[in-house]
Write an enzyme that holds these catalytic residues in place. Structure first.
Site, PDB file in Angstrom:
ATOM      1  N   GLY A 128     -14.563  30.213  36.073  1.00  0.00           N
ATOM      2  CA  GLY A 128     -13.349  30.720  35.866  1.00  0.00           C
ATOM      3  C   GLY A 128     -13.311  32.097  35.477  1.00  0.00           C
ATOM      4  O   GLY A 128     -12.579  33.041  34.911  1.00  0.00           O
ATOM      5  N   HIS A 132      -6.461  35.530  50.027  1.00  0.00           N
ATOM      6  CA  HIS A 132      -5.721  34.212  50.074  1.00  0.00           C
ATOM      7  C   HIS A 132      -4.315  35.694  49.486  1.00  0.00           C
ATOM      8  O   HIS A 132      -3.934  34.903  49.038  1.00  0.00           O
ATOM      9  CB  HIS A 132      -6.403  33.057  49.452  1.00  0.00           C
ATOM     10  CG  HIS A 132      -7.196  32.133  50.462  1.00  0.00           C
ATOM     11  ND1 HIS A 132      -8.382  32.552  50.534  1.00  0.00           N
ATOM     12  CD2 HIS A 132      -7.059  31.516  51.134  1.00  0.00           C
ATOM     13  CE1 HIS A 132      -8.981  31.986  51.256  1.00  0.00           C
ATOM     14  NE2 HIS A 132      -7.681  30.732  51.343  1.00  0.00           N
ATOM     15  N   TRP A 171     -25.804  17.437  54.270  1.00  0.00           N
ATOM     16  CA  TRP A 171     -25.046  16.402  53.890  1.00  0.00           C
ATOM     17  C   TRP A 171     -24.024  15.491  53.327  1.00  0.00           C
ATOM     18  O   TRP A 171     -22.825  15.317  53.399  1.00  0.00           O
ATOM     19  CB  TRP A 171     -26.237  15.107  53.861  1.00  0.00           C
ATOM     20  CG  TRP A 171     -27.171  14.481  53.421  1.00  0.00           C
ATOM     21  CD1 TRP A 171     -26.947  13.560  52.349  1.00  0.00           C
ATOM     22  CD2 TRP A 171     -28.635  15.122  53.161  1.00  0.00           C
ATOM     23  NE1 TRP A 171     -28.066  14.257  51.606  1.00  0.00           N
ATOM     24  CE2 TRP A 171     -28.506  14.600  52.039  1.00  0.00           C
ATOM     25  CE3 TRP A 171     -28.659  16.718  54.233  1.00  0.00           C
ATOM     26  CZ2 TRP A 171     -29.578  15.606  51.847  1.00  0.00           C
ATOM     27  CZ3 TRP A 171     -30.383  17.216  53.458  1.00  0.00           C
ATOM     28  CH2 TRP A 171     -30.477  16.191  52.580  1.00  0.00           C
TER      29      TRP A 171
END
Length: 336
Positions: free
Chosen positions: A306, A46, A227
């Site tokens: 992080g 990204h 699910w």
């Protein structure tokens, strides 16, 4: 050894190209930092690797270089904004800025953003809030790119979800698609010629596989928690599209490309609610207990969300940001 590019060189390259494509200086500068930070933190999917697609979307008219996000309605601590098909990452950053302003006034602030574009790395907005001392919660919907649990056809999005907590110089930030692996991660493994550590989806024969190329071919990614991930995806889409009056996953799917998506940004003011001292004391105790667990493997380690990104950033700031040489060289051609 991978090719490495200094942080400032990458940032300046992104900025020059965005200016060439018609973005105002302020937008180009902020977006360039965000794309560079993503690659620097080890999320090239990204950052640099995604940038060529962004340029293609500008060329198609999906991203308007001159558009700015704008408020449409206000309900106290909640505001509804229109992204006006502008640059997705700077739209999202502006929305989080406003959510934090509202949180400073009300304790909690929320901006529901419709008609925007891909926000790139969702964790960016968690870090943005946490570094300013706010807790945060945000998500985006996507084009239909994941089958509901028990189905074959894509009817839900992998709808990335971000949560963040301010902690010293290394905030706790979790950023994850509701698929076991995001499409960016799958493509990263594919380009590196690596298998996935765990099954990530189904191949053409309907069998679970660790082959990223096979999953990319079928688009049958595996929801996190089976699910549960499918259910979370559906409910986040419902809440986000209603709050923003923006497109839902099935509506985005009719647009051809992943554009005009919906996002929600929540910020919580720690100082004016629980108090900074209380929050830091509580966090220290929680993280100390977290770290007290014995590693599963002798000599092994584990991290809070992080923490590894911070280690990667420090390494790449010192050595340069690793890049795929072909992608970097193609990008430089944009400056000609």
């Amino acid at each position: 050894m991978p090719m490495r590019i200094p942080y400032d060189e990458m940032k300046e390259t992104f900025e020059k190209i965005l200016l060439k494509y018609g973005f105002p200086e302020k937008t180009a500068a902020r977006a360039a930092v965000m794309f560079t930070d993503n690659s620097c933190d080890g999320v090239a999917s990204h950052g640099l690797n995604r940038f060529p697609r962004v340029l293609s979307y500008i060329a198609k008219g999906h991203i308007d270089p001159h558009a700015e996000p704008a408020p449409e309605a206000s309900f106290g601590a909640l505001e509804r904004w229109n992204g006006n098909r502008g640059m997705g990452c700077t739209n999202a950053a502006a929305a989080m800025d406003r959510a934090m302003e509202l949180a400073g006034q009300y304790g909690l602030g929320c901006v529901a953003l419709g008609n925007t574009n891909h926000w790139m790395r969702g964790g960016s907005y968690g870090y943005q809030a946490a570094k300013a001392g706010f807790m945060a919660f945000c998500w985006t919907n996507t084009t239909p790119n994941m089958p509901p649990w028990g189905a074959k056809e894509c009817r839900v999005g992998n709808n990335p979800l971000v949560m963040a907590f301010p902690w010293k110089d290394t905030p706790v930030v979790i950023d994850g698609a509701l698929a076991q692996y995001s499409y960016g991660a799958l493509d990263g493994y594919r380009m590196a010629g690596k298998q996935l550590p765990f099954p990530g989806g189904y191949d053409r024969e309907g069998k679970l596989t660790t082959d990223p190329a096979a999953v990319l071919e079928t688009w049958r990614v595996l929801p996190i928690g089976f699910w549960k991930g499918s259910g979370y995806s559906l409910v986040l889409d419902l809440i986000g599209s209603v709050l923003s009056k923006g497109n839902s996953v099935h509506q985005i799917g009719k647009l051809g490309d992943e554009i005009a998506v919906t996002q929600v940004f929540l910020a919580f003011d720690v100082e004016n609610t629980s108090g900074k001292e209380y929050a830091e004391t509580a966090a220290a105790a929680i993280l100390e207990d977290f770290r007290s667990s014995e590693p599963a493997e002798p000599g092994g380690s584990y991290y809070y969300p992080g923490e590894k990104a911070a280690l990667t950033r420090r390494e790449n700031l010192g050595k340069g940001i690793p890049v795929v040489e072909e992608i970097w060289n193609d990008l430089l051609k944009e400056l000609n």
